[in-house]
Design an enzyme around this catalytic site. Structure first.
Site, PDB file in Angstrom:
ATOM      1  N   TYR A  53       0.823  -1.220   0.000  1.00  0.00           N
ATOM      2  CA  TYR A  53       0.000   0.000   0.000  1.00  0.00           C
ATOM      3  C   TYR A  53       0.856   1.267   0.000  1.00  0.00           C
ATOM      4  O   TYR A  53       0.432   2.286  -0.559  1.00  0.00           O
ATOM      5  CB  TYR A  53      -1.030  -0.042   1.145  1.00  0.00           C
ATOM      6  CG  TYR A  53      -2.112  -1.064   0.826  1.00  0.00           C
ATOM      7  CD1 TYR A  53      -3.094  -0.776  -0.119  1.00  0.00           C
ATOM      8  CD2 TYR A  53      -2.107  -2.330   1.390  1.00  0.00           C
ATOM      9  CE1 TYR A  53      -4.054  -1.723  -0.469  1.00  0.00           C
ATOM     10  CE2 TYR A  53      -3.053  -3.282   1.051  1.00  0.00           C
ATOM     11  CZ  TYR A  53      -4.023  -2.970   0.115  1.00  0.00           C
ATOM     12  OH  TYR A  53      -4.961  -3.920  -0.232  1.00  0.00           O
ATOM     13  N   ASN A  87     -12.779   2.580  -6.211  1.00  0.00           N
ATOM     14  CA  ASN A  87     -11.370   2.975  -6.223  1.00  0.00           C
ATOM     15  C   ASN A  87     -10.959   3.554  -4.879  1.00  0.00           C
ATOM     16  O   ASN A  87     -11.724   4.269  -4.237  1.00  0.00           O
ATOM     17  CB  ASN A  87     -11.103   3.991  -7.332  1.00  0.00           C
ATOM     18  CG  ASN A  87     -11.371   3.394  -8.697  1.00  0.00           C
ATOM     19  OD1 ASN A  87     -11.459   2.172  -8.815  1.00  0.00           O
ATOM     20  ND2 ASN A  87     -11.500   4.218  -9.708  1.00  0.00           N
ATOM     21  N   HIS A 104     -14.578   0.755  -1.083  1.00  0.00           N
ATOM     22  CA  HIS A 104     -13.487  -0.152  -0.690  1.00  0.00           C
ATOM     23  C   HIS A 104     -12.385   0.545   0.106  1.00  0.00           C
ATOM     24  O   HIS A 104     -11.267   0.057   0.156  1.00  0.00           O
ATOM     25  CB  HIS A 104     -12.899  -0.826  -1.948  1.00  0.00           C
ATOM     26  CG  HIS A 104     -13.853  -1.798  -2.590  1.00  0.00           C
ATOM     27  ND1 HIS A 104     -13.684  -2.285  -3.865  1.00  0.00           N
ATOM     28  CD2 HIS A 104     -14.997  -2.370  -2.119  1.00  0.00           C
ATOM     29  CE1 HIS A 104     -14.686  -3.117  -4.148  1.00  0.00           C
ATOM     30  NE2 HIS A 104     -15.492  -3.179  -3.110  1.00  0.00           N
ATOM     31  N   GLY A 172     -15.632   1.633 -16.090  1.00  0.00           N
ATOM     32  CA  GLY A 172     -14.344   1.011 -15.787  1.00  0.00           C
ATOM     33  C   GLY A 172     -14.339   0.004 -14.661  1.00  0.00           C
ATOM     34  O   GLY A 172     -13.408  -0.015 -13.863  1.00  0.00           O
TER      35      GLY A 172
HETATM   36  P1  OAD Z   1     -10.904  -4.548 -12.645  1.00  0.00           P
HETATM   37  O1  OAD Z   1      -9.433  -4.505 -12.864  1.00  0.00           O
HETATM   38  O2  OAD Z   1     -11.514  -5.851 -12.278  1.00  0.00           O
HETATM   39  O3  OAD Z   1     -11.656  -4.029 -13.954  1.00  0.00           O
HETATM   40  C1  OAD Z   1     -11.222  -2.877 -14.624  1.00  0.00           C
HETATM   41  C2  OAD Z   1     -12.169  -2.574 -15.765  1.00  0.00           C
HETATM   42  O4  OAD Z   1     -11.741  -1.363 -16.358  1.00  0.00           O
HETATM   43  C3  OAD Z   1     -12.188  -3.635 -16.871  1.00  0.00           C
HETATM   44  O5  OAD Z   1     -13.544  -3.930 -17.232  1.00  0.00           O
HETATM   45  C4  OAD Z   1     -11.452  -2.956 -18.028  1.00  0.00           C
HETATM   46  O6  OAD Z   1     -11.929  -3.374 -19.302  1.00  0.00           O
HETATM   47  C5  OAD Z   1     -11.790  -1.504 -17.779  1.00  0.00           C
HETATM   48  N1  OAD Z   1     -10.861  -0.520 -18.354  1.00  0.00           N
HETATM   49  C6  OAD Z   1      -9.558  -0.661 -18.700  1.00  0.00           C
HETATM   50  N2  OAD Z   1      -9.073   0.481 -19.190  1.00  0.00           N
HETATM   51  C7  OAD Z   1     -10.072   1.406 -19.156  1.00  0.00           C
HETATM   52  C8  OAD Z   1     -10.202   2.777 -19.523  1.00  0.00           C
HETATM   53  N3  OAD Z   1      -9.179   3.459 -20.029  1.00  0.00           N
HETATM   54  N4  OAD Z   1     -11.402   3.383 -19.339  1.00  0.00           N
HETATM   55  C9  OAD Z   1     -12.459   2.693 -18.813  1.00  0.00           C
HETATM   56  N5  OAD Z   1     -12.392   1.399 -18.467  1.00  0.00           N
HETATM   57  C10 OAD Z   1     -11.218   0.760 -18.628  1.00  0.00           C
HETATM   58  O7  OAD Z   1     -11.238  -3.414 -11.555  1.00  0.00           O
HETATM   59  P2  OAD Z   1     -12.533  -3.228 -10.639  1.00  0.00           P
HETATM   60  O8  OAD Z   1     -13.760  -3.719 -11.318  1.00  0.00           O
HETATM   61  O9  OAD Z   1     -12.512  -1.834 -10.149  1.00  0.00           O
HETATM   62  O10 OAD Z   1     -10.867  -4.268  -4.567  1.00  0.00           O
HETATM   63  O11 OAD Z   1     -12.183  -4.196  -9.443  1.00  0.00           O
HETATM   64  C11 OAD Z   1     -13.061  -4.265  -8.348  1.00  0.00           C
HETATM   65  C12 OAD Z   1     -12.298  -4.477  -7.074  1.00  0.00           C
HETATM   66  O12 OAD Z   1     -11.438  -5.606  -7.208  1.00  0.00           O
HETATM   67  C13 OAD Z   1     -11.352  -3.355  -6.712  1.00  0.00           C
HETATM   68  O13 OAD Z   1     -11.982  -2.308  -6.019  1.00  0.00           O
HETATM   69  C14 OAD Z   1     -10.324  -4.024  -5.864  1.00  0.00           C
HETATM   70  C15 OAD Z   1     -10.140  -5.282  -6.669  1.00  0.00           C
HETATM   71  O14 OAD Z   1      -9.665  -6.376  -6.024  1.00  0.00           O
HETATM   72  C16 OAD Z   1     -10.041  -4.347  -3.500  1.00  0.00           C
HETATM   73  O15 OAD Z   1      -8.838  -4.235  -3.567  1.00  0.00           O
HETATM   74  C17 OAD Z   1     -10.760  -4.569  -2.223  1.00  0.00           C
END
Ligand code: OAD
Length: 229
Positions: A53, A87, A104, A172
């Site tokens: 972190y 985020n 989160h 995203g």
């Molecule tokens: P992910 O990494 O699972 O998903 C990211 C998403 O962003 C994907 O669908 C990509 O296609 C999309 N993406 C990539 N580039 C992009 C861009 N330039 N503009 C828009 N979208 C884009 O991330 P999260 O869904 O946020 O939790 O993950 C959820 C949680 O899992 C996080 O909060 C974290 C993680 O483990 C904890 O750490 C507790």
């Protein structure tokens, strides 16, 4: 003013240079979730967790909000905007958004491992936490992050806010992590739902309008759509 609720995930900050989790080269390819984002990982090796972190904070401090963040802040002129973000960065706030709920946790905060779980703000000049950094009551400080296997205290507020939405926007997020991913089902039936993501998402309900673009370009297209409504 209409209520516009926005659910954001790591892709929102990708254009700011902050890695997503599950894309190719994402954080969970380089680090084991179990080691750095669970209570068990913290018990086994707190130094590794604190270092992880500290590194995330360093990356955040080198980043700036992107066009997508700024476009969302701009929308406050025409809508009552509520952001619900998965985020842990503070780029929405830096861009000027005023209603941001962090589901989160927040990178720039730490909390005490005491039963009262007091929360403390870090500063850009003093952003690292190490073993031996204690709260005033004498308990070790830990990241103010919701780890896998922990409760998500803000989910109740997030569900309530999503139920109030006149328009829902999802940006995203891979929608793989619950309970956040389930929030879209709290939207009132029939309201417009837009999803901005440059990548293929698999099966999505037909009532969701997909804008297959990155956050900045996607927000430009969404603005056009909202103006024409
Ligand atoms: P992910 O990494 O699972 O998903 C990211 C998403 O962003 C994907 O669908 C990509 O296609 C999309 N993406 C990539 N580039 C992009 C861009 N330039 N503009 C828009 N979208 C884009 O991330 P999260 O869904 O946020 O939790 O993950 C959820 C949680 O899992 C996080 O909060 C974290 C993680 O483990 C904890 O750490 C507790």
């Amino acid at each position: 003013m209409k209520k516009l609720v926005v659910l954001t995930g790591a892709g929102m900050s990708a254009e700011s240079g902050i890695s997503t989790f599950r894309d190719a080269g994402g954080l969970w390819e380089k680090h084991k979730i179990d080691d750095v984002a669970t209570p068990g990982g913290w018990q086994r090796n707190p130094v590794l967790v604190l270092d992880f972190y500290n590194e995330r904070r360093k990356q955040l401090l080198e980043s700036k909000p992107n066009g997508g963040h700024f476009a969302l802040a701009e929308l406050e002129k025409d809508f009552e905007v509520q952001i619900i973000t998965q985020n842990v960065d503070n780029l929405h706030e830096q861009a000027g958004s005023t209603n941001v709920l962090h589901l989160h946790g927040e990178l720039m905060k730490v909390r005490s491992t005491s039963p009262s779980e007091d929360v403390f703000e870090l500063t850009p000049s003093n952003y690292e936490t190490h073993m031996g950094d204690l709260c005033p009551k004498g308990y070790q400080l830990r990241p103010h992050i919701v780890w896998f296997g922990e409760a998500v205290p803000e989910i109740i507020n997030a569900e309530y806010l999503t139920e109030q939405a006149d328009i829902l926007v999802v940006i995203g997020t891979s929608l793989q992590v619950y309970p956040a991913a389930g929030l879209i089902h709290n939207a009132k039936p029939g309201i417009p739902i837009y999803l901005i993501d440059p990548n293929e998402m698999g099966h999505l309900p037909a009532y969701i309008t997909v804008i297959r673009k990155g956050a900045s370009e996607g927000m430009k297209e969404l603005n056009q759509i909202l103006k024409s409504r």
